[in-house]
Design a protein around this motif. Structure first.
Motif, PDB file in Angstrom:
ATOM      1  N   LEU A   6      95.138  -6.497 -15.794  1.00  0.00           N
ATOM      2  CA  LEU A   6      95.743  -5.574 -14.338  1.00  0.00           C
ATOM      3  C   LEU A   6      96.460  -7.172 -14.029  1.00  0.00           C
ATOM      4  O   LEU A   6      97.181  -7.171 -12.956  1.00  0.00           O
ATOM      5  CB  LEU A   6      94.586  -5.528 -13.440  1.00  0.00           C
ATOM      6  N   ALA A   7      96.130  -8.716 -14.666  1.00  0.00           N
ATOM      7  CA  ALA A   7      96.541 -10.072 -14.277  1.00  0.00           C
ATOM      8  C   ALA A   7      97.952  -9.925 -14.517  1.00  0.00           C
ATOM      9  O   ALA A   7      99.290 -10.294 -13.600  1.00  0.00           O
ATOM     10  CB  ALA A   7      96.007 -11.004 -14.883  1.00  0.00           C
ATOM     11  N   ASN A   8      98.373  -9.437 -15.785  1.00  0.00           N
ATOM     12  CA  ASN A   8      99.765  -9.138 -16.076  1.00  0.00           C
ATOM     13  C   ASN A   8     100.438  -7.788 -15.226  1.00  0.00           C
ATOM     14  O   ASN A   8     101.974  -8.093 -15.160  1.00  0.00           O
ATOM     15  CB  ASN A   8      99.981  -8.460 -17.286  1.00  0.00           C
ATOM     16  N   LEU A   9     100.661  -7.343 -14.479  1.00  0.00           N
ATOM     17  CA  LEU A   9     101.124  -6.228 -13.556  1.00  0.00           C
ATOM     18  C   LEU A   9     101.819  -6.971 -12.000  1.00  0.00           C
ATOM     19  O   LEU A   9     102.601  -6.783 -11.951  1.00  0.00           O
ATOM     20  CB  LEU A   9     100.119  -5.339 -13.176  1.00  0.00           C
ATOM     21  N   GLY A  10     101.386  -8.376 -12.114  1.00  0.00           N
ATOM     22  CA  GLY A  10     101.690  -9.251 -11.741  1.00  0.00           C
ATOM     23  C   GLY A  10     101.630  -9.066  -9.643  1.00  0.00           C
ATOM     24  O   GLY A  10     102.575  -9.587  -9.357  1.00  0.00           O
ATOM     25  N   PHE A  11     100.813  -8.394  -9.535  1.00  0.00           N
ATOM     26  CA  PHE A  11     101.143  -8.831  -7.947  1.00  0.00           C
ATOM     27  C   PHE A  11      99.193  -9.188  -7.231  1.00  0.00           C
ATOM     28  O   PHE A  11      98.595  -8.486  -8.089  1.00  0.00           O
ATOM     29  CB  PHE A  11     101.969  -7.096  -7.603  1.00  0.00           C
ATOM     30  N   ALA A  12      99.405  -9.554  -6.270  1.00  0.00           N
ATOM     31  CA  ALA A  12      98.426  -9.436  -5.889  1.00  0.00           C
ATOM     32  C   ALA A  12      97.946  -8.487  -5.269  1.00  0.00           C
ATOM     33  O   ALA A  12      98.843  -7.446  -4.674  1.00  0.00           O
ATOM     34  CB  ALA A  12      98.941 -10.810  -4.692  1.00  0.00           C
ATOM     35  N   TRP A  13      96.554  -8.419  -5.399  1.00  0.00           N
ATOM     36  CA  TRP A  13      95.505  -6.879  -4.775  1.00  0.00           C
ATOM     37  C   TRP A  13      95.868  -6.786  -3.554  1.00  0.00           C
ATOM     38  O   TRP A  13      95.229  -6.187  -2.969  1.00  0.00           O
ATOM     39  CB  TRP A  13      94.121  -6.882  -5.803  1.00  0.00           C
ATOM     40  N   LEU A  14      94.746  -7.729  -3.257  1.00  0.00           N
ATOM     41  CA  LEU A  14      94.678  -7.981  -1.327  1.00  0.00           C
ATOM     42  C   LEU A  14      95.745  -7.345   0.009  1.00  0.00           C
ATOM     43  O   LEU A  14      95.114  -6.663   0.394  1.00  0.00           O
ATOM     44  CB  LEU A  14      94.718  -9.995  -1.204  1.00  0.00           C
ATOM     45  N   PRO A  15      96.883  -7.826  -1.098  1.00  0.00           N
ATOM     46  CA  PRO A  15      97.349  -6.962   0.498  1.00  0.00           C
ATOM     47  C   PRO A  15      97.391  -5.447   0.294  1.00  0.00           C
ATOM     48  O   PRO A  15      97.801  -5.229   0.927  1.00  0.00           O
ATOM     49  CB  PRO A  15      98.965  -7.565   0.188  1.00  0.00           C
ATOM     50  N   THR A  62      95.078 -10.068   5.585  1.00  0.00           N
ATOM     51  CA  THR A  62      96.624 -10.293   4.982  1.00  0.00           C
ATOM     52  C   THR A  62      97.073 -10.919   6.065  1.00  0.00           C
ATOM     53  O   THR A  62      98.497 -11.654   5.408  1.00  0.00           O
ATOM     54  CB  THR A  62      96.913  -8.778   4.484  1.00  0.00           C
ATOM     55  N   ILE A  63      96.706 -10.649   7.338  1.00  0.00           N
ATOM     56  CA  ILE A  63      97.131 -11.559   7.909  1.00  0.00           C
ATOM     57  C   ILE A  63      97.932 -13.002   7.245  1.00  0.00           C
ATOM     58  O   ILE A  63      97.395 -14.266   7.256  1.00  0.00           O
ATOM     59  CB  ILE A  63      97.006 -11.864   9.297  1.00  0.00           C
ATOM     60  N   GLY A  64      98.733 -13.196   7.137  1.00  0.00           N
ATOM     61  CA  GLY A  64      99.731 -14.843   7.623  1.00  0.00           C
ATOM     62  C   GLY A  64     100.338 -15.051   5.361  1.00  0.00           C
ATOM     63  O   GLY A  64     100.631 -15.772   4.940  1.00  0.00           O
ATOM     64  N   VAL A  65      99.472 -14.079   4.796  1.00  0.00           N
ATOM     65  CA  VAL A  65      99.920 -13.665   3.581  1.00  0.00           C
ATOM     66  C   VAL A  65     101.495 -13.002   3.393  1.00  0.00           C
ATOM     67  O   VAL A  65     101.458 -11.395   3.564  1.00  0.00           O
ATOM     68  CB  VAL A  65      99.020 -12.828   2.736  1.00  0.00           C
ATOM     69  N   ASN A  66     102.761 -13.895   3.644  1.00  0.00           N
ATOM     70  CA  ASN A  66     103.241 -12.797   3.427  1.00  0.00           C
ATOM     71  C   ASN A  66     104.365 -12.880   1.586  1.00  0.00           C
ATOM     72  O   ASN A  66     104.777 -13.792   0.572  1.00  0.00           O
ATOM     73  CB  ASN A  66     104.710 -13.482   3.543  1.00  0.00           C
ATOM     74  N   ALA A  67     102.988 -11.790   0.962  1.00  0.00           N
ATOM     75  CA  ALA A  67     104.109 -10.983  -0.221  1.00  0.00           C
ATOM     76  C   ALA A  67     104.498  -9.740  -0.026  1.00  0.00           C
ATOM     77  O   ALA A  67     105.043  -9.520   0.233  1.00  0.00           O
ATOM     78  CB  ALA A  67     102.320 -10.896  -0.654  1.00  0.00           C
ATOM     79  N   GLU A  68     104.564  -9.513  -2.070  1.00  0.00           N
ATOM     80  CA  GLU A  68     105.730  -8.359  -1.771  1.00  0.00           C
ATOM     81  C   GLU A  68     104.578  -7.744  -3.464  1.00  0.00           C
ATOM     82  O   GLU A  68     104.127  -8.242  -4.201  1.00  0.00           O
ATOM     83  CB  GLU A  68     106.699  -8.361  -2.165  1.00  0.00           C
ATOM     84  N   ALA A  69     104.500  -6.557  -3.675  1.00  0.00           N
ATOM     85  CA  ALA A  69     104.316  -6.043  -4.762  1.00  0.00           C
ATOM     86  C   ALA A  69     105.125  -4.967  -5.848  1.00  0.00           C
ATOM     87  O   ALA A  69     105.915  -4.737  -4.408  1.00  0.00           O
ATOM     88  CB  ALA A  69     102.730  -5.459  -3.854  1.00  0.00           C
ATOM     89  N   PHE A  70     104.525  -4.592  -6.802  1.00  0.00           N
ATOM     90  CA  PHE A  70     105.170  -3.726  -7.303  1.00  0.00           C
ATOM     91  C   PHE A  70     107.175  -4.148  -6.930  1.00  0.00           C
ATOM     92  O   PHE A  70     107.919  -3.628  -6.759  1.00  0.00           O
ATOM     93  CB  PHE A  70     105.525  -2.619  -7.220  1.00  0.00           C
TER      94      PHE A  70
END
Lengths: 495, 100
Positions: A6-15, A62-70
């Motif tokens: 799953l680590a290779n999928l390249g996105f953070a799960w948390l958000p 997730t507040i303050g975590v400005n991430a993106e997924a997929f």
């Protein structure tokens, strides 16, 4: 065999957890519901509240975590978190309003509450969309669930008629939205919002396709936020749907549609603002005027609140015509959502079977029989009118001030005249409650604890958000700033 | 290779026929079929643009759109059946329990 890393999928799960929690929760409720009788539906409602609470706690992380997924398809920034929290609150109050309503009307709890949660999932996807496909999928996940909810009282002709009208016009508008997406894709070569903005800034987009595509998307979103002239479905769908679902449609659906509308247009189509802000100007003026003028002649409170919802979409659109006022729009939507939820909660208390108790005349003398309820309804009506110091007033102040700053003075004049018109029908309800004689008969079942808690929370929110607006306005500003990107990037696009 | 414009014009014509069908026909089932025609016109546009641009996004969206249209049809036909059972009519002009 390959192991999936799953680590290779390249996105953070948390958000993504708030979305996952709602999806899993909806499935669990369906499964648990199989084992239960319909009379136990209130228990499933409590479970749904629990799911929303878990999702809310996940959102807090997730507040303050400005991430993106997929690959940027989902943006999990503070803008998403802001709308997630408001949508969760609106859904939670709608579920609280449903607890006894669903049981009394013999509605199957498992399907009802899981559809509510699937709709919430779609709404959260719309808020998080970083890609036009996700906008479309989120919109449809939400809409299909809400079509079914609107017609949930299957044996009630009014409910299924409302669902049919909502469904036909909703699907019709989806066609426009999707065609708009197709043309924008054709013009810019991508459905990624980032890529679309880059293509517009670089003037690499094919103009006729882009303009037509943006126009069609305005129509699609216009239907969903109930802007005139695309509002024809709203009063019918709101009147016929079960009242807790009407509250959910008037707040959750509108919030999600505006979340997407504001993000797509004000941030990513911002460089092409010259092509759409004029259209929104006309749409805003028309929506406010149609909503308020037609609301004047309504005698059914659900229809009156439906036209009020149309008018408020118009005020929010006023904010969207002004470049600097996105935060004001966000604040305005929050103020509108709580006042509307509260008003529908009071409607549920007075509503009796077979659509009785829904005339504004039925509110006569409420101040004598239920002073607390009458006082709360007064707060909601005054907030929707825009009377200080309530939330609705501060929201209008922010939106109108931002619109004046960007030179839309005539539009603000129209908006202020409309606010004055709206005072007539909002205060009409207060006059009926306090100054007219009557004996509203209230069935004890209508005043269940869930509904009363909903009324109390909405009343508290309307007062608190109005008296101390700064933290909420700052949250809205931070949310929009997070979505618009770091300041350096913003200036690059402004050039 | 057939020029892109042929496909775009065809999709626009199909879309307009769909819109006209929704606005002019009064049978709810025919209105719904017209909506499906609109969605398929959009699918044609996506595929044509995807081929022209040489990327797969356009083709991928079509699969999403077809899936969504199927889900929408399932719910929509269910609603239509519920209305028919209550009212014994599918004429949009006769469904005015709520003022249209």
């Amino acid at each position: 065999m390959n192991t999936l890393n799953l680590a290779n999928l390249g996105f953070a799960w948390l958000p993504l957890l708030p979305l996952i929690a709602v999806a899993v929760g909806a499935a669990i409720i369906l499964l648990v519901g199989v084992r239960l009788e319909d009379e136990d539906s209130a228990g499933l409602g409590i479970l749904a509240l629990g799911v929303l609470l878990v999702s809310f706690v996940c959102t807090l992380f997730t507040i303050g975590v400005n991430a993106e997924a997929f690959g940027g398809a989902l943006l999990t920034d503070d803008y998403t978190a802001f709308f997630e929290i408001v949508i969760q609150a609106a859904a939670a109050i709608s579920v609280a309003l449903s607890l006894d309503y669903a049981a009394d009307n013999g509605l199957a709890g498992a399907e009802y509450y899981s559809l509510v949660l699937f709709a919430v999932l779609g709404m959260m996807l719309m808020a998080a969309a970083g890609d036009l496909i996700i906008v479309f999928l989120g919109l449809e996940t939400m809409s299909i669930a809400v079509y079914a909810l609107a017609g949930f009282v299957r044996r009630e002709a009014r409910s299924s008629e409302a669902a049919l009208k909502y469904f036909l016009l909703g699907a019709f508008s989806t066609g426009f939205l999707l065609y708009g997406i197709a043309l924008i894709y054709g013009a810019t070569g991508t459905v990624h919002l980032d890529g679309i903005r880059a293509a517009i800034v670089a003037r690499a987009a094919s103009q006729p396709y882009l303009e037509l595509g943006v126009g069609l998307m305005v129509i699609g979103f216009g239907f969903k936020v109930a802007a005139a002239p695309f509002h024809a479905w709203t009063p019918d769908a709101y009147e016929g749907a079960p009242t807790p679902i009407t509250a959910f449609m008037a707040t959750g659906v509108k919030l999600a549609a505006f979340a997407s509308f504001v993000r797509v247009f004000m941030i990513y189509l911002g460089p092409a603002a010259a092509q759409w802000s004029g259209v929104l100007w006309v749409l805003a003026a028309l929506t406010m005027t149609v909503g308020n003028v037609v609301a004047l002649v309504q005698d059914n409170i659900k229809r009156m609140l439906a036209y009020s919802a149309i008018a408020h979409a118009g005020y929010a659109l006023v904010g969207m015509t002004a470049a600097g006022s996105a935060a004001a729009v966000l604040y305005y939507l929050v103020a509108y959502a709580f006042a509307t939820l509260g008003a529908f909660a009071v409607v549920i208390v007075l509503e009796r079977r077979a659509t009785a108790g829904l005339r504004i005349a039925d509110y006569r003398g409420l101040a004598q029989t239920r002073p607390g309820l009458a006082a709360a309804m007064t707060l909601f009506m005054l907030s929707l009118t825009g009377v200080p110091p309530l939330a609705g007033f501060v929201g209008k102040l922010y939106v109108f001030a931002a619109a004046v700053d960007s030179g839309h003075v005539p539009l603000v004049v129209i908006a202020v005249i409309n606010s004055a018109i709206s005072a007539y029908y909002y205060i009409g309800v207060i006059v009926a409650m306090y100054m007219q004689e009557g004996t509203p008969e209230i069935e004890p079942s209508g005043a269940s604890p869930g509904v009363l808690i909903g009324v109390a929370i909405a009343a508290l929110a309307v007062v608190l958000i109005g008296i101390a607006p700064t933290p909420y306005m700052n949250a809205a500003r931070d949310a929009f700033a997070a979505a618009a990107g770091p300041p350096a990037q913003a200036t690059a696009f402004a050039r | 290779m057939t020029p892109l414009n042929y496909f775009v014009v065809l999709s626009a014509v199909l879309f307009v026929i769909g819109v006209a069908g929704v606005l002019l026909r009064r049978n709810v089932i025919v209105m719904f079929m017209s909506i499906e025609l609109m969605l398929n016109a959009v699918n044609l546009a996506f595929v044509a643009f995807g081929r022209q641009l040489g990327n797969a996004e356009g083709q991928v969206i079509v699969f999403f759109a077809i899936t969504v249209a199927a889900a929408e049809a399932a719910v929509g036909l269910g609603i239509i059946i519920a209305v028919f059972r209550n009212r014994m009519t599918l004429n949009a002009d006769e469904l005015k329990l709520l003022r249209w």
